[in-house]
Design a protein around this motif. Structure first.
Motif, PDB file in Angstrom:
ATOM      1  N   SER A   1       0.813  -1.221   0.000  1.00  0.00           N
ATOM      2  CA  SER A   1       0.000   0.000   0.000  1.00  0.00           C
ATOM      3  C   SER A   1       0.842   1.265   0.000  1.00  0.00           C
ATOM      4  N   ILE A   2       2.115   1.176   0.379  1.00  0.00           N
ATOM      5  CA  ILE A   2       2.972   2.367   0.379  1.00  0.00           C
ATOM      6  C   ILE A   2       3.912   2.389  -0.820  1.00  0.00           C
ATOM      7  N   ARG A   3       3.806   1.374  -1.695  1.00  0.00           N
ATOM      8  CA  ARG A   3       4.662   1.337  -2.875  1.00  0.00           C
ATOM      9  C   ARG A   3       4.084   2.253  -3.947  1.00  0.00           C
ATOM     10  N   PRO A   4       4.888   3.162  -4.486  1.00  0.00           N
ATOM     11  CA  PRO A   4       4.378   4.054  -5.541  1.00  0.00           C
ATOM     12  C   PRO A   4       3.889   3.260  -6.735  1.00  0.00           C
ATOM     13  N   THR A   5       2.817   3.707  -7.326  1.00  0.00           N
ATOM     14  CA  THR A   5       2.234   3.036  -8.478  1.00  0.00           C
ATOM     15  C   THR A   5       2.534   3.814  -9.732  1.00  0.00           C
ATOM     16  N   SER A   6       2.868   3.098 -10.805  1.00  0.00           N
ATOM     17  CA  SER A   6       3.058   3.649 -12.146  1.00  0.00           C
ATOM     18  C   SER A   6       4.299   4.493 -12.289  1.00  0.00           C
ATOM     19  N   MET A   7       4.813   5.020 -11.178  1.00  0.00           N
ATOM     20  CA  MET A   7       5.921   5.954 -11.288  1.00  0.00           C
ATOM     21  C   MET A   7       7.249   5.285 -10.982  1.00  0.00           C
ATOM     22  N   CYS A   8       7.275   4.399  -9.995  1.00  0.00           N
ATOM     23  CA  CYS A   8       8.528   3.814  -9.560  1.00  0.00           C
ATOM     24  C   CYS A   8       8.312   2.346  -9.222  1.00  0.00           C
TER      25      CYS A   8
END
Length: 727
Positions: A695-702
């Motif tokens: 849930s704290i992992r950036p999505t689409s960006m990194c």
């Protein structure tokens, strides 16, 4: 590759070509078709190389690894040409693409900015036209995002696709930011909070919080908005999905503010048209609405108890027809209802074409008020007793600094004025071009806002000093409530000027421009967030962007009607206290935590370097990581410890009204924890720990799984990772 080639035993190419246009195609793109132009050198692995075309950060990716990993928007500034098969010597080759190899490009789509070839061309001319269309679309209205997988649309239905335009030039972006920051917050909120907090004792925490929180957070919001090209909800959902609720909370606050900020504009419109009368009606006690308690100020007499000036009675008895309390709603003020409709019509036709229309309006609404502010400054300094007000404004009472109230009020003013945590600046930056140097914009907006606040404070307190002299009373006894500064104190001072009608028209036209600037930004946050969050629904149901803006304005108009009934002033004070002041430090703290702690200062610094070419200074990184979160947390705790229910003059709100106030505040306060729980529950994983990590992992960006991802890594790290992979 044709069937004949495969039957001949030719090895199928492992990689294909993806052309991503940036700022319109030019001769750099057509060089791909030139067989005599040598391609850049490949790395030994054949998976990544630098492309020296539009920027130095252009990368080459493995399509199989990167497929679906990064969003179309996050790849906006890159020309992506995947690696060709490895050469002969040292794993490198000079490869000149032929028409046959380019014809093997797979299915794709085009939206005018990003081009992926949809079908196999049959001639060199057709291939060239695919790479460089003969009639490129207007770059100001071209979308940044591609709707790959959908059928190509005809020109007649291009409006179905949600568009995110660019600012036509840098001046429009700066004017938008300055117009929002130099608005109601400066002319109304800053002088009132300064007056309420003891004058000079307010300025010290104001500038401390501006340096520790204001400037660093503005820089951070501009960076996030420009990098993601999304409003607050979309940007924070990419940065840290766990705190997407912080973006939602900022939109909720912006919507609530739009409902009662429009009421202030409606009051200003009423005063503006009233100023055209042969004599301003708030100058004397000879009007039909005046009572026996009406008293014309005279510096030889002290103001009698329970008396009211003509400007007070005009505002309360004529404009508002104010009832005795919030429990006595009374009837609708139809003149104000007409002014409210007029206010929303002005807002609608200014932003109905998104930034293409609002940017042009701001050339007038942003620049003209500055000229009028300077004129009023010069006039106010010549008033009798102005020195009394200036001493109150600049001479601090050091004992007041030990209390939390001046610090909390200063933080509230910084956030309201600059627009931090309200999503406005993030939304404005989302329309920037990727390589815009927003450090200059940050410093310019912060400096102009601070200087304008000081100038407005000088002419406001000079005017208050004159009124205190006229009433033969102290400066601390002049203002009794928040709206009274705008619609009681200023008109009272204007009435004594020569050619008072002219001064009144100029003042309320200036205030109308400032109010509209603030309202444009607030409403655009809501519109942009809806468009980012529900693009498919907007395309199917509303079709046109103008209809979305119309729906938002209409709903806000309906929610603003309770403020213009006879008890509306009590509802206005309640909304302003709970919606915009009480919860703003709470929201700013969690926004800072989401970006600086969970997404990471180092990762954000690399993103900023990709856009501007240099990392942020140690000052910004220290404020993001330590100073600003600590100060925001302390201010938030202090505001809860020293909580006092709102009042209007001597009126105290009943318990049920305070419950309504806390319900209004909870609409934004609960967004963050409730949405965080929802995100954790929906995240993949077999345990709470795994769900939380996802849930704290950036999505689409990194963290997209691409070796040496240019969105996660700096140039050096990308090259190092590519070398390690090949080894």
């Amino acid at each position: 590759m044709s069937r004949a080639d495969r039957s001949a035993g030719a090895a199928p190419p492992a990689l294909a070509i993806h052309v991503d246009r940036y700022e319109g195609m030019d001769h750099e793109d057509s060089r791909l078709l030139d067989p005599h132009h040598p391609a850049p050198t490949l790395t030994p692995s054949g998976q990544m190389r630098k492309v020296k075309s539009f920027t130095d950060t252009h990368k080459i990716r493995d399509v199989n690894a990167a497929s679906g990993a990064a969003s179309a928007r996050s790849l906006r500034p890159y020309d992506q040409v995947t690696a060709f098969p490895e050469g002969s010597e040292n794993g490198t080759s000079q490869y000149a693409p032929s028409i046959r190899s380019l014809a093997s490009i797979g299915m794709g789509c085009t939206d005018g900015r990003k081009m992926v070839i949809r079908r196999v061309p049959t001639s060199p001319t057709e291939l060239f036209h695919l790479v460089r269309p003969p009639t490129p679309p207007d770059e100001d209205t071209a979308s940044h995002e591609s709707d790959c997988g959908e059928e190509e649309e005809d020109a007649e239905t291009v409006h179905l696709k949600p568009r995110r335009p660019f600012w036509a030039n840098k001046m429009q972006f700066v004017l938008a930011c300055v117009g929002y920051s130099v608005g109601l917050g400066n002319v109304w909120r800053f002088p009132y909070l300064c007056y309420k907090s003891g004058g000079g004792a307010f300025l010290i925490p104001y500038f401390i919080i501006l340096l520790v929180c204001g400037v660093p957070m503005l820089f951070m919001e501009l960076a996030v908005g420009q990098y993601t090209a999304h409003g607050p909800i979309g940007a924070l959902s990419q940065i840290c999905p766990l705190f997407k609720g912080a973006g939602l909370a900022s939109v909720v606050i912006s919507f609530l503010m739009s409902t009662y900020y429009a009421v202030i504009i409606a009051w200003a419109i009423y005063y503006f048209f009233t100023s055209f009368k042969s004599e301003v009606p708030w100058a004397s006690c000879s009007n039909r609405w005046n009572t026996a308690q009406c008293w014309v100020p005279n510096h030889n007499m002290t103001k009698p108890n329970s008396s009211q000036t003509p400007s007070e009675q005009f505002f309360e008895k004529k404009v508002l027809s104010m009832s005795d309390g919030i429990e006595y709603p009374g009837g609708m003020r139809w003149e104000l209802a007409a002014c409210l409709v007029c206010a929303w019509l002005l807002v609608y036709f200014a932003i109905w074409k998104s930034i293409k229309s609002s940017a042009k309006v701001r050339y007038i609404t942003t620049t003209l008020p500055f000229l009028l502010i300077i004129v009023f400054l010069g006039r106010s300094l010549t008033l009798e007793g102005a020195d009394r007000g200036l001493r109150f404004f600049f001479k601090p009472d050091w004992e007041l600094l030990k209390q939390s109230r001046p610090w909390v009020n200063a933080a509230s003013q910084i956030f309201n004025s600059i627009g931090i945590a309200f999503g406005s600046m993030m939304m404005f930056a989302s329309y920037n071009r990727f390589d815009n140097n927003f450090l200059h914009d940050t410093l310019a907006v912060s400096l102009i806002n601070a200087v304008t606040s000081l100038i407005v404070g000088i002419f406001t307190f000079a005017t208050i000093g004159n009124i205190a002299f006229e009433q033969n009373t102290s400066v601390k006894s002049v203002i009794a409530d928040s709206p009274g500064l705008l619609f009681v104190v200023y008109p009272q001072a204007i009435a004594k000027m020569p050619a008072s009608q002219l001064w009144a028209v100029l003042f309320f036209f200036m205030f109308l421009c400032l109010g509209l600037n603030s309202q444009f930004a607030i409403v655009e946050v809501v519109v942009t967030s809806i468009q980012d969050g529900f693009p498919d629904m907007i395309r199917r149901r509303l079709v046109y962007h103008e209809l979305l803006v119309l729906c938002v304005c209409a709903v806000s108009l309906v929610f603003g009607l309770p403020h213009i009934i006879q008890s509306g002033i009590y509802m206005f004070q309640l909304m302003d206290y709970y919606a915009a002041s009480l919860s703003i430090t709470y929201l700013a703290f969690f926004e800072m935590v989401a970006i600086a702690w969970f997404y990471g200062v180092d990762r954000l610094s690399k993103n900023i370097k990709q856009m501007t070419g240099q990392r942020p200074s140690l000052y910004f990184r220290f404020c993001w990581l330590i100073a600003a979160p600590a100060l925001l947390l302390a201010l938030w705790v202090a505001s809860l410890v020293d909580y006092m229910p709102p009042t209007y003059r001597q009126y105290e709100y009943p318990a049920w009204a305070q419950v309504i106030g806390w319900t209004i505040a909870s609409l934004s306060l609960l967004c963050i924890p409730v949405y965080a729980v929802v995100v954790v529950v929906r995240s993949p994983g077999n345990s709470i720990r795994e769900k939380f990590q996802n849930s704290i992992r950036p999505t689409s960006m990194c963290d997209c799984g691409v070796n040496g991802c240019d969105l996660c890594c700096s140039d050096t790290e990308a090259d190092d990772k590519a070398t390690n992979v090949s080894a």
